[in-house]
Motif scaffolding. Sequence first.
Motif, mmCIF file in Angstrom:
data_model
loop_
_atom_site.group_PDB
_atom_site.id
_atom_site.type_symbol
_atom_site.label_atom_id
_atom_site.label_comp_id
_atom_site.label_asym_id
_atom_site.label_seq_id
_atom_site.Cartn_x
_atom_site.Cartn_y
_atom_site.Cartn_z
ATOM 1 N N SER A 150 39.064 20.358 -23.751
ATOM 2 C CA SER A 150 39.907 20.962 -24.763
ATOM 3 C C SER A 150 39.959 20.022 -25.967
ATOM 4 O O SER A 150 40.040 18.805 -25.794
ATOM 5 C CB SER A 150 41.315 21.157 -24.199
ATOM 6 O OG SER A 150 42.259 21.242 -25.227
ATOM 7 N N PRO A 151 39.912 20.559 -27.192
ATOM 8 C CA PRO A 151 39.990 19.688 -28.372
ATOM 9 C C PRO A 151 41.257 18.832 -28.389
ATOM 10 O O PRO A 151 41.234 17.691 -28.828
ATOM 11 C CB PRO A 151 39.977 20.666 -29.546
ATOM 12 C CG PRO A 151 39.329 21.898 -29.019
ATOM 13 C CD PRO A 151 39.693 21.951 -27.559
ATOM 14 N N ILE A 152 42.350 19.367 -27.892
ATOM 15 C CA ILE A 152 43.607 18.609 -27.856
ATOM 16 C C ILE A 152 43.481 17.438 -26.893
ATOM 17 O O ILE A 152 43.860 16.305 -27.216
ATOM 18 C CB ILE A 152 44.780 19.521 -27.455
ATOM 19 C CG1 ILE A 152 45.025 20.555 -28.544
ATOM 20 C CG2 ILE A 152 46.037 18.712 -27.175
ATOM 21 C CD1 ILE A 152 46.030 21.611 -28.175
ATOM 22 N N LEU A 153 42.937 17.677 -25.728
ATOM 23 C CA LEU A 153 42.768 16.613 -24.748
ATOM 24 C C LEU A 153 41.778 15.569 -25.262
ATOM 25 O O LEU A 153 41.992 14.369 -25.107
ATOM 26 C CB LEU A 153 42.308 17.183 -23.405
ATOM 27 C CG LEU A 153 42.162 16.183 -22.269
ATOM 28 C CD1 LEU A 153 43.474 15.448 -22.024
ATOM 29 C CD2 LEU A 153 41.695 16.884 -21.009
ATOM 30 N N LEU A 154 40.718 16.017 -25.905
ATOM 31 C CA LEU A 154 39.734 15.098 -26.455
ATOM 32 C C LEU A 154 40.362 14.215 -27.532
ATOM 33 O O LEU A 154 40.151 13.006 -27.561
ATOM 34 C CB LEU A 154 38.549 15.875 -27.029
ATOM 35 C CG LEU A 154 37.424 15.031 -27.615
ATOM 36 C CD1 LEU A 154 36.838 14.114 -26.558
ATOM 37 C CD2 LEU A 154 36.351 15.925 -28.201
ATOM 38 N N ALA A 155 41.169 14.806 -28.406
ATOM 39 C CA ALA A 155 41.841 14.032 -29.453
ATOM 40 C C ALA A 155 42.793 13.009 -28.834
ATOM 41 O O ALA A 155 42.884 11.863 -29.303
ATOM 42 C CB ALA A 155 42.598 14.963 -30.390
ATOM 43 N N TRP A 156 43.489 13.400 -27.773
ATOM 44 C CA TRP A 156 44.397 12.476 -27.108
ATOM 45 C C TRP A 156 43.631 11.306 -26.488
ATOM 46 O O TRP A 156 44.053 10.161 -26.582
ATOM 47 C CB TRP A 156 45.191 13.217 -26.040
ATOM 48 C CG TRP A 156 46.188 12.363 -25.335
ATOM 49 C CD1 TRP A 156 47.405 11.969 -25.792
ATOM 50 C CD2 TRP A 156 46.045 11.781 -24.032
ATOM 51 N NE1 TRP A 156 48.027 11.182 -24.853
ATOM 52 C CE2 TRP A 156 47.229 11.053 -23.768
ATOM 53 C CE3 TRP A 156 45.037 11.822 -23.065
ATOM 54 C CZ2 TRP A 156 47.412 10.369 -22.580
ATOM 55 C CZ3 TRP A 156 45.234 11.138 -21.880
ATOM 56 C CH2 TRP A 156 46.411 10.420 -21.648
ATOM 57 N N LEU A 157 42.490 11.599 -25.867
ATOM 58 C CA LEU A 157 41.674 10.541 -25.270
ATOM 59 C C LEU A 157 41.163 9.571 -26.328
ATOM 60 O O LEU A 157 41.166 8.354 -26.124
ATOM 61 C CB LEU A 157 40.509 11.150 -24.488
ATOM 62 C CG LEU A 157 40.890 11.867 -23.197
ATOM 63 C CD1 LEU A 157 39.680 12.601 -22.619
ATOM 64 C CD2 LEU A 157 41.458 10.898 -22.190
ATOM 65 N N PHE A 215 29.360 9.025 -28.239
ATOM 66 C CA PHE A 215 30.635 9.626 -27.866
ATOM 67 C C PHE A 215 30.632 11.124 -28.146
ATOM 68 O O PHE A 215 31.122 11.913 -27.340
ATOM 69 C CB PHE A 215 31.789 8.944 -28.608
ATOM 70 C CG PHE A 215 33.126 9.447 -28.167
ATOM 71 C CD1 PHE A 215 33.664 9.052 -26.966
ATOM 72 C CD2 PHE A 215 33.833 10.339 -28.949
ATOM 73 C CE1 PHE A 215 34.888 9.522 -26.542
ATOM 74 C CE2 PHE A 215 35.065 10.820 -28.534
ATOM 75 C CZ PHE A 215 35.590 10.406 -27.332
ATOM 76 N N CYS A 216 30.073 11.521 -29.287
ATOM 77 C CA CYS A 216 30.009 12.954 -29.626
ATOM 78 C C CYS A 216 29.193 13.724 -28.595
ATOM 79 O O CYS A 216 29.586 14.819 -28.180
ATOM 80 C CB CYS A 216 29.408 13.139 -31.016
ATOM 81 S SG CYS A 216 30.529 12.685 -32.341
ATOM 82 N N GLU A 217 28.069 13.166 -28.188
ATOM 83 C CA GLU A 217 27.234 13.824 -27.180
ATOM 84 C C GLU A 217 27.983 13.966 -25.856
ATOM 85 O O GLU A 217 27.920 15.010 -25.204
ATOM 86 C CB GLU A 217 25.942 13.035 -26.980
ATOM 87 C CG GLU A 217 25.016 13.084 -28.178
ATOM 88 C CD GLU A 217 23.841 12.125 -28.043
ATOM 89 O OE1 GLU A 217 23.621 11.584 -26.928
ATOM 90 O OE2 GLU A 217 23.149 11.920 -29.054
ATOM 91 N N MET A 218 28.698 12.915 -25.467
ATOM 92 C CA MET A 218 29.460 12.963 -24.218
ATOM 93 C C MET A 218 30.580 13.996 -24.304
ATOM 94 O O MET A 218 30.846 14.708 -23.337
ATOM 95 C CB MET A 218 30.041 11.586 -23.904
ATOM 96 C CG MET A 218 29.016 10.556 -23.501
ATOM 97 S SD MET A 218 29.644 8.862 -23.375
ATOM 98 C CE MET A 218 31.113 9.054 -22.415
ATOM 99 N N ALA A 219 31.222 14.091 -25.459
ATOM 100 C CA ALA A 219 32.318 15.039 -25.636
ATOM 101 C C ALA A 219 31.830 16.472 -25.538
ATOM 102 O O ALA A 219 32.485 17.330 -24.941
ATOM 103 C CB ALA A 219 33.010 14.798 -26.981
#
Length: 95
Positions: free
Chosen positions: A30-37, A20-24
């Motif tokens: 955006s960190p906000i969008l990533l946190a929401w996902l 997941f980290c590699e895909m991110a």
Amino acid sequence: MAGLEGPTGLLVATGVGNTFCEMAVQAHLSPILLAWLVAAMIRAATVATITGAGFWLVKQDFSLVLAETLETWTALETVISIVGIALIMLLSIFV
């Protein structure tokens, strides 16, 4: 990996976290969008919907059958999530 049991141990053992980290990193989100996902995926995986008191209150108060309550609750949770991320992203423009 000693001491890791349950879902955490499974995630660590399978390497899902690293994948997941590699895909991110490659997605350039955006960190906000990533946190929401991430929060959305956790919410979907935990099936916390029918264990919450609010779910059962809506079912009783509106005299709905279980299927109708699940549809209604899912729609409400989706709207709340989308409005929440939209407001956060709007706020991030100014802050």
